[in-house]
Design a protein around this motif. Structure first.
Motif, short mmCIF file in Angstrom:
data_model
loop_
_atom_site.label_atom_id
_atom_site.label_comp_id
_atom_site.label_asym_id
_atom_site.label_seq_id
_atom_site.Cartn_x
_atom_site.Cartn_y
_atom_site.Cartn_z
N ALA A 283 -35.51 43.08 -15.46
CA ALA A 283 -35.94 43.90 -14.12
C ALA A 283 -37.14 44.90 -14.62
N THR A 284 -38.21 44.87 -13.61
CA THR A 284 -39.22 45.79 -14.13
C THR A 284 -39.54 46.57 -12.74
N ASP A 285 -40.63 47.55 -13.20
CA ASP A 285 -41.19 48.22 -11.86
C ASP A 285 -41.86 47.19 -11.09
N THR A 286 -42.17 47.53 -9.77
CA THR A 286 -42.88 46.62 -8.81
C THR A 286 -44.38 46.29 -9.45
N LEU A 287 -44.62 47.36 -9.91
CA LEU A 287 -46.12 47.39 -10.62
C LEU A 287 -45.63 47.68 -12.29
N THR A 288 -46.23 46.62 -13.15
CA THR A 288 -45.83 46.89 -14.56
C THR A 288 -46.95 46.38 -15.48
N PHE A 289 -46.87 46.63 -16.73
CA PHE A 289 -47.79 46.26 -17.76
C PHE A 289 -48.06 44.83 -17.67
N ALA A 290 -49.53 44.23 -17.44
CA ALA A 290 -49.87 43.07 -17.25
C ALA A 290 -49.69 41.95 -18.37
N GLY A 291 -49.59 42.59 -19.76
CA GLY A 291 -49.17 41.73 -20.94
C GLY A 291 -47.64 41.31 -20.71
N LEU A 292 -46.77 42.12 -20.25
CA LEU A 292 -45.38 41.60 -20.31
C LEU A 292 -45.30 40.72 -19.23
N ILE A 293 -46.20 40.83 -18.08
CA ILE A 293 -45.92 39.74 -16.94
C ILE A 293 -46.52 38.18 -17.53
N GLY A 294 -47.53 38.28 -18.21
CA GLY A 294 -48.26 37.08 -18.67
C GLY A 294 -47.30 36.49 -19.84
N SER A 295 -46.57 37.57 -20.70
CA SER A 295 -45.86 37.02 -21.65
C SER A 295 -44.36 36.51 -21.29
N ALA A 296 -44.12 36.99 -20.07
CA ALA A 296 -42.65 36.60 -19.61
C ALA A 296 -42.93 35.29 -18.80
N LYS A 297 -44.04 34.99 -18.42
CA LYS A 297 -44.33 33.65 -17.74
C LYS A 297 -44.30 32.58 -18.68
N LEU A 298 -45.11 32.76 -19.81
CA LEU A 298 -45.24 31.98 -21.19
C LEU A 298 -44.05 31.47 -21.68
N HIS A 299 -42.83 32.59 -21.61
CA HIS A 299 -41.69 32.25 -22.26
C HIS A 299 -40.57 31.81 -21.41
N HIS A 300 -40.97 31.65 -20.18
CA HIS A 300 -40.05 31.36 -19.04
C HIS A 300 -39.16 32.42 -18.83
N ILE A 301 -39.47 33.63 -18.79
CA ILE A 301 -38.34 34.71 -18.45
C ILE A 301 -38.83 35.14 -17.08
N ASN A 302 -37.67 35.66 -16.27
CA ASN A 302 -37.91 35.86 -14.84
C ASN A 302 -38.22 37.26 -14.73
N LEU A 303 -38.77 37.81 -13.98
CA LEU A 303 -38.96 39.26 -13.74
C LEU A 303 -38.57 39.47 -12.26
N VAL A 304 -37.71 40.64 -12.09
CA VAL A 304 -37.26 41.13 -10.76
C VAL A 304 -37.76 42.46 -10.52
N PRO A 305 -38.34 42.65 -9.58
CA PRO A 305 -39.14 43.97 -9.20
C PRO A 305 -38.09 44.93 -8.73
N ILE A 306 -38.42 46.01 -9.30
CA ILE A 306 -37.33 47.05 -8.73
C ILE A 306 -38.07 48.26 -8.15
N GLU A 307 -37.91 48.66 -6.93
CA GLU A 307 -38.38 49.66 -6.28
C GLU A 307 -38.95 50.88 -6.97
N MET A 308 -40.01 51.53 -6.81
CA MET A 308 -40.28 53.06 -7.24
C MET A 308 -40.35 53.81 -6.25
N ASP A 309 -40.52 55.31 -6.83
CA ASP A 309 -40.77 56.37 -6.18
C ASP A 309 -41.66 57.13 -7.11
N ASN A 310 -41.96 58.37 -6.74
CA ASN A 310 -43.06 58.98 -7.74
C ASN A 310 -42.65 59.26 -9.04
N GLU A 311 -41.45 59.05 -9.26
CA GLU A 311 -41.19 59.16 -10.76
C GLU A 311 -41.08 57.74 -11.54
#
Ligand SMILES: Cc1ncc(COP(=O)(O)O)c(C=O)c1O
Length: 459
Positions: A185-213
């Protein structure tokens, strides 16, 4: 301070001073990018009244000799980056780096002394050899002390691993602790390096809604109940790209959800040196469920690639196995340099310098951009600009690049399934020259007011 040594007094004084500016530019006495003296100082220096200098500068502006930046000053005009809208040129290399986030000030002075001493110190020859994969004991010792400031209790060198930057620490988690097909699970917007690396290693990312914190605990709770989530990735002390910061209450609420569902936390801290009010780690509350990663890349030297990872005992061997089979070990020479900078206390001076630089640049940005457009945290290395409807974030990123300005579109950080926020991230610290920084940001603000259709026609 520049002042006109000779000027023709057979004409209006303000014109004569503007002529002198023009002549001195042609003769190379004033160079592109040189800062012009403040008007009052110049008036005092040559013994004329302030209005004469104001008119002279206005005349020089009209002749396109100088340019002014609100809150910064007046400069001899630089001509190498004239905008696409003026010139209609094709793709140019980036001249204003607002994409990467290098540290604002990382004086190399301390390095010179450290490297000189190291090259003569025979007792430290081990740093040029293969050493324990997790890092030398004396380096891990300092790392454990450094991590204690996040609230970890009784941390010792055997619980800490030196990694090749935070990126390597993240990858060790993805390949050592998870397996292909697992979900984070990640924030709906997250570190781009994690997104790329997760894709490379076939790990799924699920977005979790954010508020101002940042991430909302009840939404994480619901996602965990739905099943399949093995871990959650967070940047609680300064979120990249939005600069949101979690309160202590939010950190505790998130910790409670993690424990309730017995999932793992990867807590990534790379920016908290910028914000001394928020340095506690969620991981310190739930050490058995959490991997805490602290990189020195934003405060010291990203090129040294050193981060510290605190790993739960039960996952230690799996994690080290991943380290060995990805990079073998982090460079002990680089770890030694970082260790000495921490041990000597120089890191505090460099952090303070960086905070001062960030504060000055945040101030400039806040004066420049409309408050409906800019959101950030005063202590952040980044600002986040929400674009007017006429721009899409990708078009704006593209047109800015054609104008020599590198920024990053929200799409690069987006994990969500719905509509991506129409925004861009601007790094405030990579452009070393404050004048160029002001100039680039001003140019970017000007672009915001232009119409993309018109630009497309020119391109
Ligand atoms: C949130 C976050 N984590 C990790 C990294 C990578 O850090 P390192 O250079 O230590 O690999 C970055 C780099 O910008 C980052 O923003």
């Amino acid at each position: 301070m520049w002042y006109p040594k000779v000027f023709n007094t057979n004409q209006a004084l303000y014109k004569a001073i503007a002529d002198a500016i023009e002549r001195d530019i042609h003769q190379g006495i004033l160079k592109q990018g040189d800062k012009m003296p403040p008007q009052r100082q110049l008036a005092d220096r040559i013994g004329v009244n302030l209005t004469t200098i104001t008119r002279a500068y206005r005349e020089a502006l009209k002749r396109d000799l100088i340019e002014t930046f609100k809150g910064d000053g007046t400069y001899v005009k630089t001509r190498d980056n004239d905008s696409l809208t003026n010139k209609g040129t094709s793709q140019k290399p980036s001249s204003f780096e607002f994409g990467f986030a290098n540290p604002g000030t990382s004086s190399t002075e301390p390095l010179a002394d450290i490297l000189r001493t190291l090259s003569n110190d025979r007792s430290k020859l081990d740093i040029f050899n293969y050493v324990e994969n997790i890092g030398l004991m004396r380096h891990r010792d300092i790392a454990a002390k450094w991590l204690s400031q996040y609230g970890f209790r009784n941390l010792n060198a055997n619980q800490v691993i030196i990694t090749n930057g935070a990126m390597n620490a993240i990858v060790c988690f993805l390949v050592g602790i998870l397996k292909a097909g697992d979900t984070i699970a990640t924030d709906t917007l997250t570190f781009a390096g994690l997104i790329g690396s997760a894709k490379l290693h076939h790990i799924n990312l699920v977005p979790i809604e954010m508020d101002n914190e940042g991430m909302m605990p009840d939404v994480l709770d619901a996602a965990c109940k739905a099943g399949g989530i093995k871990a959650v990735y967070l940047m609680p002390n300064m979120h990249n790209p939005t600069s949101k910061v979690m309160s202590d209450q939010r950190k505790s609420d998130i910790a409670a959800v993690i424990v309730k569902h017995d999932i793992l936390l990867i807590e990534d801290d790379i920016f908290s040196f910028t914000n001394l009010d928020s340095t506690s780690a969620i991981s310190a509350q739930i050490p058995h469920n959490s991997f805490f990663i602290c990189s020195l890349s934003k405060v010291l030297y990203p090129g040294l690639r050193i981060a510290f990872a605190k790993v739960p005992d039960q996952y230690y061997h799996q994690y080290v196995d991943a380290l060995i089979h990805t990079v073998w070990m982090a460079s002990p020479l680089n770890a030694e340099i970082i260790t000495q900078i921490i041990e000597s206390g120089i890191i505090h001076k460099l952090s303070a310098d960086n905070r001062a630089l960030i504060s000055k640049r945040q101030h400039f940005a806040r004066q420049l951009f409309d408050e409906n457009v800019l959101s950030s945290n005063q202590e952040s290395m980044y600002i986040w600009l929400t674009l007017p409807d006429r721009w899409t974030s990708d078009d704006f990123e593209h047109v800015a690049l054609l104008n020599g300005i590198r920024i990053i579109s929200a799409n690069k950080f987006f994990v969500g399934k719905g509509t991506c926020p129409n925004a861009v991230r601007i790094s405030l610290t990579s452009e070393p020259d404050y004048h160029l920084f002001c100039k680039g940001l001003t140019k970017l603000n000007d672009l915001l007011f232009q119409t993309p259709q018109l630009l497309n026609a020119i391109m």
